[in-house]
Design a protein around this motif. Structure first.
Motif, mmCIF file in Angstrom:
data_model
loop_
_atom_site.group_PDB
_atom_site.id
_atom_site.type_symbol
_atom_site.label_atom_id
_atom_site.label_comp_id
_atom_site.label_asym_id
_atom_site.label_seq_id
_atom_site.Cartn_x
_atom_site.Cartn_y
_atom_site.Cartn_z
ATOM 1 N N PHE A 129 0.706 -1.083 -0.053
ATOM 2 C CA PHE A 129 -0.223 0.180 -0.076
ATOM 3 C C PHE A 129 0.871 1.201 0.106
ATOM 4 O O PHE A 129 1.045 2.002 1.302
ATOM 5 C CB PHE A 129 -0.779 -0.188 0.788
ATOM 6 N N PRO A 130 1.004 1.306 -1.200
ATOM 7 C CA PRO A 130 2.449 2.703 -1.483
ATOM 8 C C PRO A 130 2.154 3.862 -0.315
ATOM 9 O O PRO A 130 2.573 5.148 -0.290
ATOM 10 C CB PRO A 130 2.770 2.622 -2.676
ATOM 11 N N GLY A 131 0.730 3.867 -0.583
ATOM 12 C CA GLY A 131 0.788 5.643 0.707
ATOM 13 C C GLY A 131 0.965 5.421 1.775
ATOM 14 O O GLY A 131 1.187 6.906 2.471
ATOM 15 N N TYR A 132 1.314 4.186 2.276
ATOM 16 C CA TYR A 132 2.394 4.427 3.922
ATOM 17 C C TYR A 132 3.235 4.609 3.358
ATOM 18 O O TYR A 132 4.138 3.702 2.608
ATOM 19 C CB TYR A 132 1.413 2.977 3.952
ATOM 20 N N PRO B 192 -3.440 14.539 -2.007
ATOM 21 C CA PRO B 192 -2.485 13.585 -2.024
ATOM 22 C C PRO B 192 -1.426 14.036 -3.245
ATOM 23 O O PRO B 192 -2.101 14.625 -4.405
ATOM 24 C CB PRO B 192 -2.760 12.413 -2.335
ATOM 25 N N ARG B 193 0.084 14.106 -3.487
ATOM 26 C CA ARG B 193 0.866 14.191 -4.364
ATOM 27 C C ARG B 193 0.529 13.214 -5.067
ATOM 28 O O ARG B 193 0.520 13.014 -6.709
ATOM 29 C CB ARG B 193 2.701 14.412 -3.727
ATOM 30 N N ARG B 194 0.827 11.592 -5.267
ATOM 31 C CA ARG B 194 -0.365 11.024 -5.762
ATOM 32 C C ARG B 194 -1.019 10.450 -5.768
ATOM 33 O O ARG B 194 -1.351 9.631 -4.586
ATOM 34 C CB ARG B 194 1.099 9.660 -5.053
ATOM 35 N N PRO B 195 -1.983 11.040 -6.481
ATOM 36 C CA PRO B 195 -3.726 10.201 -5.835
ATOM 37 C C PRO B 195 -4.564 8.826 -6.332
ATOM 38 O O PRO B 195 -4.459 7.991 -4.901
ATOM 39 C CB PRO B 195 -4.147 10.992 -6.404
ATOM 40 N N GLU B 196 -2.769 8.628 -7.070
ATOM 41 C CA GLU B 196 -3.097 7.061 -7.203
ATOM 42 C C GLU B 196 -2.809 6.040 -6.100
ATOM 43 O O GLU B 196 -3.751 5.150 -5.924
ATOM 44 C CB GLU B 196 -2.498 6.937 -8.625
#
Ligand SMILES: Cc1cc2nc3c(=O)[nH]c(=O)nc-3n(C[C@H](O)[C@H](O)[C@H](O)COP(=O)(O)OP(=O)(O)OC[C@H]3O[C@@H](n4cnc5c(N)ncnc54)[C@H](O)[C@@H]3O)c2cc1C
Length: 365
Positions: free
Chosen positions: A113-116, A214-218
């Protein structure tokens, strides 16, 4: 809790009157802010799990009745140090109730989960049934279903006082007087002002939510980003993927530890509120660290042990109190409606509600 209760009475063919001091629905109650987390892994106590299993079923049923999606499953991450309350409690509830789950290292979480960006000294319990409910829409769905089933609901009418004797409850509001066979009190953070016996044991607390771009919305989409509950040195953060309104949503349990009176809570969001939540984003979700989009104030209603009160009133059997949901109650509304109506109509419930006894807070002399 009130909208679910009114719905459940009406669904069972009972004559029911719902009273709300503000508009129906309103933007001042504890459920505002679009979404609320729902999860089966329950660090708070394994006794909550049977109620949760029923709550999920009832949310799905409400969703069908409303014809709109109300419950979203994203998976849930409980994170903390291995010995933390969050990890130990989450594992205990999973093990006692044979819930699907897996342990993950910080690297596992950050990779999957690369948002973490969990620090190395944290671990996580992943439980696939975690997700969120659309809290404001759920209240509307319960209200609409209640009205369709014949409930009467009065907005802008404040309960001022009640007394109960001989199987009848008499209620006084700022507009009139009513008599009923039973009264269910679901007044959230306003409980200390309404229920004398809980005046000193339930405390309203100011909370703040923040949505960031988010900077990376995906990385923060539903399907890519599980809801979380994270115990770290700063405190306990929780958060959601982007959904329905713009931005990654984050909050912190007990925020700045501000006990308040519900009627005079400061509803302005200040730079100091923003700083608390931006710190969590920066450290643990750096790819969400874009501009702040929105902030919102709402209130917890805390008991000293942070467990709920769901019980018959010790001084009046036909008065049911559902209060003190201590920042984790919304996910239970659907099942609390069933429980309080069972308590009001037959004096008991099939659920184990021992943990929620009112006399633990108001011991009899
Ligand atoms: C920031 C924040 C985040 C949260 N996150 C989660 C989460 O992720 N998951 C979760 O499960 N829970 C969460 N919660 C907790 C959850 O929202 C609450 O536990 C839940 O909304 C409590 O419901 P309630 O019906 O007791 O109170 P409320 O939702 O506040 O409803 C009480 C209603 O009673 C009315 N009322 C009060 N006094 C009177 C009176 N005298 N006469 C008539 N009407 C009256 C009020 O106007 C109000 O509309 C969160 C809470 C906050 C504040």
């Amino acid at each position: 809790m009130g909208s679910a209760t009114v719905y459940e009475f009406a669904r069972r063919g009972r004559r029911v009157l719902g009273l709300e001091q503000f508009d129906v629905p309103n933007a001042l109650a504890a459920y505002v802010g679009v979404t609320r987390i729902i999860r089966l892994a329950y660090s708070e106590h394994p006794s909550y799990v049977p109620l949760l299993l029923r709550a999920y079923e009832l949310w799905r049923a409400l969703e069908s009745a409303a014809g709109e999606p109300l419950l979203f499953i994203t998976g849930g991450v409980d994170a903390g140090s291995e010995s933390s309350w969050t990890i130990q409690g989450s594992l205990r509830s999973c093990n006692e109730h044979a819930l699907a789950h897996r342990m993950m290292s910080a690297d596992d979480v950050n990779r999957e989960f690369p948002g973490y960006r969990l620090p190395q000294d944290l671990v996580a319990v992943y439980q696939p049934d975690g997700g969120f409910v659309m809290s404001e829409r759920c209240v509307v769905a319960h209200l609409n279903a209640a009205l369709s089933a014949g409930a009467e609901i009065h907005g802008r009418e404040r309960l001022m006082d009640w007394d109960a004797s001989g199987g009848t409850v008499r209620v006084t509001t700022d507009r009139g007087r009513y008599e009923a066979g039973a009264l269910v009190l679901t007044v959230g953070p306003w409980t200390p002002g309404v229920e004398r016996q809980l005046r000193s044991s339930i405390v309203a607390e100011r909370q703040v939510l923040l949505w960031a771009q988010p900077r990376r919305p995906e990385y923060f989409e539903v399907g890519r980003f599980p809801i979380f509950n994270m115990e770290v040195p700063e405190g306990r953060f929780y958060g959601f993927p982007v959904h329905s309104v713009p931005g990654f949503k984050i909050g912190k349990y007990h925020h700045r530890r501000e006990a308040v009176q519900a009627d005079s809570v400061d509803r302005t969001c200040h730079p100091a509120d923003e700083a608390v939540l931006r710190e969590g984003i920066r450290r643990y979700f750096p790819e969400a660290d874009g501009p702040t989009l929105a902030m919102k104030v709402c209130m917890f209603a805390n008991t000293p042990d942070e467990h709920f009160v769901i019980d018959r009133h010790p001084a009046a059997e036909n008065v049911i109190v559902a209060a003190g949901f201590s920042g984790h109650g919304f996910k239970f509304c659907s099942v609390v409606g069933e429980i309080v109506v069972d308590l009001a109509t037959r004096g008991s419930t099939d659920f184990d509600v021992e943990l929620f006894r009112m006399d633990r807070l108001t011991p009899r002399s």
